[in-house]
Design a protein around this motif. Structure first.
Motif, PDB file in Angstrom:
ATOM      1  N   SER A   2      -6.249 -50.555 -15.159  1.00 33.01           N
ATOM      2  CA  SER A   2      -5.943 -51.394 -14.002  1.00 33.01           C
ATOM      3  C   SER A   2      -6.495 -50.764 -12.718  1.00 33.01           C
ATOM      4  O   SER A   2      -6.879 -49.595 -12.681  1.00 33.01           O
ATOM      5  CB  SER A   2      -4.431 -51.566 -13.872  1.00 33.01           C
ATOM      6  N   PHE A   3      -6.509 -51.560 -11.671  1.00 33.07           N
ATOM      7  CA  PHE A   3      -6.969 -51.074 -10.375  1.00 33.07           C
ATOM      8  C   PHE A   3      -6.129 -49.892  -9.917  1.00 33.07           C
ATOM      9  O   PHE A   3      -6.659 -48.902  -9.409  1.00 33.07           O
ATOM     10  CB  PHE A   3      -6.917 -52.197  -9.336  1.00 33.07           C
ATOM     11  N   LEU A   4      -4.817 -49.981 -10.104  1.00 25.25           N
ATOM     12  CA  LEU A   4      -3.925 -48.904  -9.691  1.00 25.25           C
ATOM     13  C   LEU A   4      -4.232 -47.616 -10.443  1.00 25.25           C
ATOM     14  O   LEU A   4      -4.257 -46.530  -9.850  1.00 25.25           O
ATOM     15  CB  LEU A   4      -2.462 -49.307  -9.897  1.00 25.25           C
ATOM     16  N   ASP A   5      -4.486 -47.726 -11.743  1.00 23.91           N
ATOM     17  CA  ASP A   5      -4.847 -46.543 -12.530  1.00 23.91           C
ATOM     18  C   ASP A   5      -6.149 -45.932 -12.028  1.00 23.91           C
ATOM     19  O   ASP A   5      -6.279 -44.712 -11.932  1.00 23.91           O
ATOM     20  CB  ASP A   5      -4.983 -46.899 -14.010  1.00 23.91           C
ATOM     21  N   LYS A   6      -7.114 -46.782 -11.696  1.00 25.42           N
ATOM     22  CA  LYS A   6      -8.392 -46.292 -11.176  1.00 25.42           C
ATOM     23  C   LYS A   6      -8.200 -45.592  -9.831  1.00 25.42           C
ATOM     24  O   LYS A   6      -8.813 -44.560  -9.566  1.00 25.42           O
ATOM     25  CB  LYS A   6      -9.397 -47.433 -11.034  1.00 25.42           C
ATOM     26  N   ALA A   7      -7.350 -46.161  -8.986  1.00 21.49           N
ATOM     27  CA  ALA A   7      -7.081 -45.562  -7.685  1.00 21.49           C
ATOM     28  C   ALA A   7      -6.405 -44.202  -7.838  1.00 21.49           C
ATOM     29  O   ALA A   7      -6.760 -43.239  -7.147  1.00 21.49           O
ATOM     30  CB  ALA A   7      -6.211 -46.492  -6.847  1.00 21.49           C
ATOM     31  N   LYS A   8      -5.453 -44.104  -8.763  1.00 27.21           N
ATOM     32  CA  LYS A   8      -4.777 -42.824  -9.015  1.00 27.21           C
ATOM     33  C   LYS A   8      -5.768 -41.790  -9.540  1.00 27.21           C
ATOM     34  O   LYS A   8      -5.732 -40.621  -9.152  1.00 27.21           O
ATOM     35  CB  LYS A   8      -3.646 -43.013 -10.015  1.00 27.21           C
ATOM     36  N   GLU A   9      -6.643 -42.199 -10.429  1.00 26.98           N
ATOM     37  CA  GLU A   9      -7.643 -41.290 -10.989  1.00 26.98           C
ATOM     38  C   GLU A   9      -8.588 -40.797  -9.888  1.00 26.98           C
ATOM     39  O   GLU A   9      -8.912 -39.615  -9.815  1.00 26.98           O
ATOM     40  CB  GLU A   9      -8.434 -42.006 -12.083  1.00 26.98           C
TER      41      GLU A   9
END
Length: 59
Positions: A2-9
């Motif tokens: 998800s976008f949120l996972d990508k942002a956290k990464e």
């Protein structure tokens, strides 16, 4: 992923840069509010920095 996972990464991989951006944003907000909320803004920036990557990288 998800976008949120990508942002956290991204934040985890670039913690120093994220901390620097958060600091600059906090300084700009503080300036635009006439330094009325400096303590609150600083606390918010510090908390945001703790939550990115491995934590605050500032000295």
């Amino acid at each position: 992923m998800s976008f949120l996972d990508k942002a956290k990464e991204f934040a985890a991989k670039h913690d120093k840069q994220v901390d620097q951006v958060l600091e600059k944003v906090g300084d700009e907000v503080d300036k635009r509010t006439g330094h009325k909320y400096t303590t609150h803004i600083d606390k918010g920036v510090d908390e945001a920095q703790k939550r990115t990557g491995e934590g605050d990288t500032r000295a």
